[in-house]
Design an enzyme around this catalytic site. Structure first.
Site, PDB file in Angstrom:
ATOM      1  N   LEU A  29      90.982  94.958  49.782  1.00 42.16           N
ATOM      2  CA  LEU A  29      89.976  94.054  50.366  1.00 42.16           C
ATOM      3  C   LEU A  29      90.071  94.166  51.879  1.00 42.16           C
ATOM      4  O   LEU A  29      91.165  94.149  52.437  1.00 42.16           O
ATOM      5  CB  LEU A  29      90.272  92.597  49.954  1.00 42.16           C
ATOM      6  CG  LEU A  29      89.459  91.509  50.666  1.00 42.16           C
ATOM      7  CD1 LEU A  29      88.036  91.448  50.114  1.00 42.16           C
ATOM      8  CD2 LEU A  29      90.106  90.138  50.512  1.00 42.16           C
ATOM      9  N   ASP A  32      82.490  75.629  57.026  1.00 45.33           N
ATOM     10  CA  ASP A  32      82.153  74.385  57.722  1.00 45.33           C
ATOM     11  C   ASP A  32      82.524  73.179  56.860  1.00 45.33           C
ATOM     12  O   ASP A  32      82.398  73.232  55.636  1.00 45.33           O
ATOM     13  CB  ASP A  32      80.647  74.375  58.035  1.00 45.33           C
ATOM     14  CG  ASP A  32      80.315  73.408  59.150  1.00 45.33           C
ATOM     15  OD1 ASP A  32      81.244  72.859  59.777  1.00 45.33           O
ATOM     16  OD2 ASP A  32      79.110  73.185  59.387  1.00 45.33           O
ATOM     17  N   HIS A  56      91.620  70.815  58.838  1.00 41.58           N
ATOM     18  CA  HIS A  56      91.787  72.226  59.205  1.00 41.58           C
ATOM     19  C   HIS A  56      92.939  72.854  58.422  1.00 41.58           C
ATOM     20  O   HIS A  56      92.875  74.014  58.031  1.00 41.58           O
ATOM     21  CB  HIS A  56      92.000  72.364  60.710  1.00 41.58           C
ATOM     22  CG  HIS A  56      90.776  72.011  61.515  1.00 41.58           C
ATOM     23  ND1 HIS A  56      89.531  72.505  61.210  1.00 41.58           N
ATOM     24  CD2 HIS A  56      90.598  71.206  62.603  1.00 41.58           C
ATOM     25  CE1 HIS A  56      88.637  72.034  62.081  1.00 41.58           C
ATOM     26  NE2 HIS A  56      89.271  71.239  62.927  1.00 41.58           N
TER      27      HIS A  56
HETATM   28  C1  IPE Z   1      85.622  73.916  60.313  1.00 40.03           C
HETATM   29  O1  IPE Z   1      84.858  72.793  60.055  1.00 40.03           O
HETATM   30  C2  IPE Z   1      84.974  74.908  61.215  1.00 40.03           C
HETATM   31  C3  IPE Z   1      85.781  75.268  62.416  1.00 40.03           C
HETATM   32  C4  IPE Z   1      85.225  75.423  63.599  1.00 40.03           C
HETATM   33  C5  IPE Z   1      87.221  75.537  62.316  1.00 40.03           C
HETATM   34  P1  IPE Z   1      84.424  71.729  61.165  1.00 40.03           P
HETATM   35  O2  IPE Z   1      85.585  71.439  62.061  1.00 40.03           O
HETATM   36  O3  IPE Z   1      83.183  72.186  61.833  1.00 40.03           O
HETATM   37  O4  IPE Z   1      84.147  70.465  60.236  1.00 40.03           O
HETATM   38  P2  IPE Z   1      82.995  69.362  60.392  1.00 40.03           P
HETATM   39  O5  IPE Z   1      81.690  70.092  60.529  1.00 40.03           O
HETATM   40  O6  IPE Z   1      83.330  68.534  61.572  1.00 40.03           O
HETATM   41  O7  IPE Z   1      83.082  68.596  59.101  1.00 40.03           O
HETATM   42 MG    MG Z   2      81.179  71.787  61.600  1.00 41.48          MG
END
Ligand code: IPE
Ligand code: MG
Length: 247
Positions: free
Chosen positions: A113, A2, A19
């Site tokens: 892994l 996150d 991303h």
């Molecule tokens: C990546 O972080 C999680 C995914 C769903 C790809 P976020 O996109 O939730 O990032 P924030 O929470 O807005 O910072």
């Molecule tokens: Mg998020």
């Protein structure tokens, strides 16, 4: 994983940039786990609730996933990684699904892994799909199922339950991740945003884990009196150090 969006926002960049950096952080995390002898790494990439995001962001995430499968699988294979994808693939387009199946088949024999990517995954979905399959396959036991009947039908039946759960980005919740399997998992929360999560951060999480006493319902005194109990996880597998990490 996150915090990609906030990582980008802090830098006045579009969420897409966060991303993309998130994918790089995945690459680093996989490498760090291999170096540390961790057997299982499970990453929550896209939840069943993430479809609620703006269409543009959903498409971007799907494209990133597609490109990662096209570009990373050879490298993962060479590194001895067995790749598995769990989640409801019915909503993904055919091209993505065939790339997923091909990558799983190609890496199926690898043992260094096991990297599981949870995509369109939800812990409740998983329990329900397992239950529905169980009902179809063993209808005669209806009304008398126990935990051991259900667990072989969960989508991660090939893996032991996780030892350590890591959530980045400062939020302290499970968000419908591996609900069944997290029953005895140790939780670790960090304010680091996912793109900033690196090998040093992983080591800190592992250090925190190593300082904990896993009792599996027993008392501390029992564990001290019988040191071998200390090495028993909920599923009875011996545990010297962290072998399984989920985040
Ligand atoms: C990546 O972080 C999680 C995914 C769903 C790809 P976020 O996109 O939730 O990032 P924030 O929470 O807005 O910072
Ligand atoms: Mg998020």
């Amino acid at each position: 994983m996150d915090g990609n969006g906030r990582w980008a926002k802090k830098r006045f960049l579009p969420r897409a940039a966060g991303h993309k950096r998130g994918v790089e952080a995945v690459r680093d995390a996989v490498k760090a786990c291999i170096e540390r002898g961790i057997d299982y790494l499970t990453l929550f990439a896209f939840s069943s609730e993430n479809w609620r995001r703006p269409q543009e962001e959903v498409s971007l995430l799907m494209n990133l996933f597609l490109h990662a499968l096209e570009n990373e699988v050879s490298r993962l294979h060479e590194a001895g990684v067995r790749l598995r994808i769990v989640g409801d693939l019915a909503r993904f387009d055919d091209k993505l699904v065939s790339l997923i199946r091909a990558a799983e088949q190609r890496t199926a024999g690898n043992q260094r892994l096991t990297l599981t990517i949870a995509a369109n995954y939800g812990g409740r979905w998983d329990i329900m799909q397992a239950l529905n399959t169980l009902l179809v396959e063993q209808p005669e036991k209806r009304g008398g199922y126990d935990e051991a009947d259900l667990s072989p039908y969960l989508s991660m039946a090939y893996a032991p339950e996780p030892d350590l759960f890591i959530r980045t980005g400062g939020e302290q919740r499970v968000s419908n991740f591996l609900l069944w399997q997290l029953a005895y998992t140790e939780f670790y929360f960090t304010d680091l945003l996912w793109p900033d999560f690196n090998a040093a951060a992983l080591d800190e999480a592992i250090r925190s884990y190593q300082g904990r006493e896993r009792r599996f319902g027993r008392t501390s005194e029992q564990l001290q009196a019988t040191p071998s109990l200390d090495a028993q996880t909920a599923d009875g597998v011996a545990l010297g150090k962290v072998r399984r990490v989920s985040g």
